[in-house]
Write a protein that holds these residues in place. Structure first.
Motif, mmCIF file in Angstrom:
data_model
loop_
_atom_site.group_PDB
_atom_site.id
_atom_site.type_symbol
_atom_site.label_atom_id
_atom_site.label_comp_id
_atom_site.label_asym_id
_atom_site.label_seq_id
_atom_site.Cartn_x
_atom_site.Cartn_y
_atom_site.Cartn_z
ATOM 1 N N LEU A 229 2.734 6.087 -2.706
ATOM 2 C CA LEU A 229 3.796 6.999 -3.129
ATOM 3 C C LEU A 229 3.806 7.170 -4.647
ATOM 4 O O LEU A 229 3.981 8.285 -5.159
ATOM 5 N N GLY A 230 3.618 6.075 -5.373
ATOM 6 C CA GLY A 230 3.583 6.161 -6.825
ATOM 7 C C GLY A 230 2.402 6.977 -7.313
ATOM 8 O O GLY A 230 2.525 7.824 -8.219
ATOM 9 N N TYR A 231 1.237 6.739 -6.700
ATOM 10 C CA TYR A 231 0.031 7.476 -7.081
ATOM 11 C C TYR A 231 0.174 8.961 -6.743
ATOM 12 O O TYR A 231 -0.156 9.838 -7.551
ATOM 13 N N ALA A 232 0.666 9.262 -5.537
ATOM 14 C CA ALA A 232 0.800 10.648 -5.109
ATOM 15 C C ALA A 232 1.786 11.410 -5.990
ATOM 16 O O ALA A 232 1.560 12.590 -6.309
ATOM 17 N N SER A 233 2.869 10.747 -6.398
ATOM 18 C CA SER A 233 3.840 11.405 -7.282
ATOM 19 C C SER A 233 3.211 11.722 -8.629
ATOM 20 O O SER A 233 3.410 12.809 -9.190
ATOM 21 N N GLY A 234 2.426 10.765 -9.160
ATOM 22 C CA GLY A 234 1.722 11.014 -10.424
ATOM 23 C C GLY A 234 0.691 12.119 -10.286
ATOM 24 O O GLY A 234 0.552 12.977 -11.172
ATOM 25 N N ALA A 235 -0.033 12.107 -9.162
ATOM 26 C CA ALA A 235 -1.044 13.144 -8.929
ATOM 27 C C ALA A 235 -0.402 14.520 -8.843
ATOM 28 O O ALA A 235 -0.939 15.507 -9.367
ATOM 29 N N TRP B 43 0.822 -1.204 0.000
ATOM 30 C CA TRP B 43 0.000 0.000 0.000
ATOM 31 C C TRP B 43 0.858 1.257 0.000
ATOM 32 O O TRP B 43 0.589 2.208 -0.751
ATOM 33 N N VAL B 44 1.889 1.284 0.828
ATOM 34 C CA VAL B 44 2.757 2.455 0.900
ATOM 35 C C VAL B 44 3.413 2.711 -0.452
ATOM 36 O O VAL B 44 3.492 3.858 -0.924
ATOM 37 N N GLU B 45 3.886 1.648 -1.091
ATOM 38 C CA GLU B 45 4.526 1.805 -2.402
ATOM 39 C C GLU B 45 3.535 2.328 -3.436
ATOM 40 O O GLU B 45 3.851 3.212 -4.238
ATOM 41 N N GLN B 46 2.304 1.768 -3.411
ATOM 42 C CA GLN B 46 1.273 2.232 -4.342
ATOM 43 C C GLN B 46 0.918 3.693 -4.082
ATOM 44 O O GLN B 46 0.771 4.487 -5.013
ATOM 45 N N PRO C 200 -6.351 1.218 3.301
ATOM 46 C CA PRO C 200 -5.571 0.261 4.112
ATOM 47 C C PRO C 200 -4.884 0.919 5.308
ATOM 48 O O PRO C 200 -4.621 0.279 6.312
ATOM 49 N N ALA C 201 -4.576 2.217 5.185
ATOM 50 C CA ALA C 201 -3.950 2.969 6.278
ATOM 51 C C ALA C 201 -4.218 4.444 6.025
ATOM 52 O O ALA C 201 -4.604 4.849 4.923
ATOM 53 N N GLU C 202 -4.017 5.248 7.053
ATOM 54 C CA GLU C 202 -4.268 6.678 6.932
ATOM 55 C C GLU C 202 -3.260 7.328 5.994
ATOM 56 O O GLU C 202 -2.076 6.962 5.982
ATOM 57 N N VAL C 203 -3.732 8.296 5.209
ATOM 58 C CA VAL C 203 -2.845 9.042 4.311
ATOM 59 C C VAL C 203 -2.195 10.186 5.100
ATOM 60 O O VAL C 203 -2.912 11.018 5.671
ATOM 61 N N PRO C 204 -0.858 10.232 5.205
ATOM 62 C CA PRO C 204 -0.196 11.318 5.953
ATOM 63 C C PRO C 204 -0.616 12.678 5.415
ATOM 64 O O PRO C 204 -0.616 12.895 4.195
ATOM 65 N N ASP C 205 -0.954 13.603 6.306
ATOM 66 C CA ASP C 205 -1.469 14.905 5.851
ATOM 67 C C ASP C 205 -0.380 15.836 5.333
ATOM 68 O O ASP C 205 -0.673 16.946 4.882
ATOM 69 N N HIS C 206 0.883 15.407 5.398
ATOM 70 C CA HIS C 206 1.980 16.235 4.873
ATOM 71 C C HIS C 206 2.593 15.635 3.610
ATOM 72 O O HIS C 206 3.598 16.141 3.107
#
Length: 605
Positions: free
Chosen positions: A10-16, A5-8, A98-104
């Protein structure tokens, strides 16, 4: 599962983030999320849609002065914020993360990507969350971007509200201090330490005091190191780092038995609390058993690529056979001279192919370059060719290299410097075997042996004080012109050992007419200890004629360092000379009952 989940994420957030930066408009992000974003989430369109509004709400926008435009989270029966047209409870509200999204997260990724003026403006905006600055700074440092890491971490610690610092700020603070040291920003390092000590949170004040103590130890300023340690102990009384620092401090002060005793105290105290990891507890147990050996092992292990060759060098020196004799001749004028032989020159030439750095003949302890850049090569070659150490020139350059790196660490003396001292003393016996006569620096190859002796005296000064002093005295009997300035060193060592009458005798044998602050002050201290106050007062008057800054600087509880000139040489009569003396000997004045008060009386008179 969580790692996936963390890897997904990070990849999604970078694309976004890349999609947002194209025009910084929310509809464009949602269009990207339903197409490319879904692919990044393994085809999970619902998850891709649910993540997009969350990430948008925490993304800093350049067009908005690096503020965010957070969306209002809709109620269950309100239209979903992903613009699907459905109610939230039937759309993104039904997606379980699956887990909370860090707000930073988006701020951290933005700081990772921005460059130049944009990064500078973003940091100056003051909107970056502390956790984002912390993580972005650490990532930049791990990837070798030292300037970028410094820029980001500076912003973290320049905040007006120290209470907003994340609890994990400690490694970032230590990293920034290290970056300042590595990159030569000494003033910035001092200002950051002062700022933290003045108004930083308690946990950072303790860390700052620990670092300050270590810095003072590196500079041989034992009195300031002791003061910083006491303050650190008050701020963080249960910090396991204090056990390590106190052991180092006591070894620097020459109190080996007390170092072991205090290490045992720390081990018992912290073991009872049961809060340490097994490896931390084992380190404290080793420290209690043998502080010097434990610190030496720790240093070698921390050397990474050099740990193995340095350990091999220690083994070689421990088993080194007796050195061959030297070609020593007596001149018609009765002077003694050492002449390098053809074999010694050949051995030195073989060594120099790997060592590559030449001795600076214009400096007492200088080398023309940094030998540690290629240390892995020359250490391994030396261990493969121990016969090279039959050449005094090889021993000279090796000793200079070791002193430059380990000379201020008392726990390295037994394994590195004392075996080389055995070798040098064997050669000095050969010289004295030729009878009485001066062994002058400028004659033949004498400087090779004298310079080696000086390096060994310095290298053993903290870890083998008595042997260091004996070697210095031996060199003085050979070179009665004191080309190495050993008279002051012998005086300091005698004062540390409480041998005040012998110390006074050293000051009465001037080898030149140039006054030396260390000799003048040492004479005053010896006379004060011997209760010969009239003579001591006269000695202080001579001190004040030579350097008016010496007494006030010695009496001050705290004072800023004063830089010296080239090669760390301070001009006579200057504040730099007074600072150097304070650094080396204030602990002796402080621990002599009434001595500092007596100095203050002379200042006030």
């Amino acid at each position: 599962m969580l790692a996936v989940w963390v890897e997904q994420l990070l990849g999604y957030a970078s694309g976004a983030l890349a999609a947002i930066r194209e025009e910084e408009r929310y509809p464009a992000l949602m269009a990207w999320a339903r197409e490319e974003g879904a692919e990044l989430m393994g085809g999970d369109l619902a998850m891709a849609q649910a993540l997009a509004p969350i990430l948008w709400s925490q993304t800093p926008l350049e067009r908005a002065g690096f503020t965010c435009e957070p969306l209002a989270r809709p109620g269950r029966n309100e239209p979903c914020w992903c613009d699907s047209g459905r109610k939230t409870k039937h759309c993104c509200g039904a997606v379980a993360m699956p887990a909370e999204v860090p707000d930073h997260l988006m701020w951290m990724l933005s700081l990772r990507d921005w460059k130049g003026p944009t990064l500078k403006a973003a940091l100056e905006s003051g909107h970056a969350p502390a956790q984002a600055l912390l993580e972005a700074g650490l990532i930049a440092a791990e990837t070798g971007q030292r300037g970028r890491a410094q820029q980001i971490l500076e912003s973290l610690f320049q905040r007006a509200d120290w209470s907003r610092l994340p609890a994990q700020a400690e490694p970032a603070f230590e990293l920034l201090i290290d970056l300042y040291q590595e990159r030569g920003f000494i003033r910035k390092r001092a200002e950051l330490l002062d700022e933290v000590l003045e108004r930083g949170p308690l946990f950072l004040r303790g860390v700052a005091l620990e670092r300050l103590c270590l810095m003072h130890l590196d500079n041989d300023d034992l009195d300031s190191a002791r003061s910083a340690f006491v303050r650190a102990q008050q701020a963080l009384p249960d910090s396991p780092t204090l056990a390590y620092i106190e052991a180092m401090l006591l070894l620097h002060e020459g109190h080996e038995e007390e170092a072991a005793e205090r290490a045992r105290f720390w081990f018992r105290r912290l073991a009872r609390k049961g809060e340490l990891e097994p490896d931390q507890l084992q380190f404290l147990a080793d420290l209690a058993e043998n502080p010097g050996a434990t610190l030496a092992d720790q240093l070698l292990n921390a050397e990474e690529d050099l740990a193995e060759p340095l350990a091999s060098l220690q083994e070689l020196l421990a088993e080194l056979p007796t050195a061959r004799g030297l070609d020593v001749r007596r001149t018609a004028a009765g002077e003694l001279e050492y002449h390098s032989s053809a074999r010694e020159d050949t051995l030195y030439a073989a060594w120099q192919k790997h060592f590559q750095v030449e001795v600076d003949d214009e400096s007492a302890l200088g080398l023309k370059g940094d030998p540690w850049i290629q240390a892995g090569d020359w250490l391994r070659e030396l261990c493969a060719h121990p016969e090279w150490l039959d050449s005094p020139r090889v021993v000279e350059s090796l000793t200079l290299a070791l002193t430059s790196r380990f000379g201020s660490l008392p726990w390295m003396s037994p394994s590195l410097f004392e075996p080389l001292a055995d070798r040098l003393e064997r050669w000095l016996e050969r010289i004295r075997g030729e009878g009485e006569g001066p062994f002058l620096w400028d004659s033949a190859d004498n400087a090779v042996l004298l310079r080696t002796g000086l390096a060994l005296v310095v290298g053993m000064e903290r870890g083998a004080r008595e042997r260091s002093r004996r070697l210095a005295e031996r060199l003085l009997t050979l070179d009665d012109q004191d080309s190495l300035g050993l008279q002051e060193l012998v005086l300091d060592q005698l004062l540390r050992e409480g041998r005040d009458r012998e110390a006074l005798a050293v000051t009465e044998t001037r080898r030149d007419d140039t006054p030396v602050l260390g000799l003048l002050m040492g004479r005053a201290l010896a006379l004060f200890r011997l209760e010969r106050l009239d003579e001591a007062n006269e000695a202080l008057r001579e001190v004040r004629r030579h350097n008016p800054h010496a007494l006030p600087m010695l009496c001050a509880e705290q004072t800023r360092p004063v830089p010296s000139g080239p090669d760390s040489v301070a001009e006579p009569g200057t504040r730099a000379e007074a600072w150097q003396y304070r650094t080396l000997m204030r602990d002796q004045w402080r621990t002599t009952p009434g001595a500092l008060a007596w100095l203050q009386e002379q200042i006030d008179a």
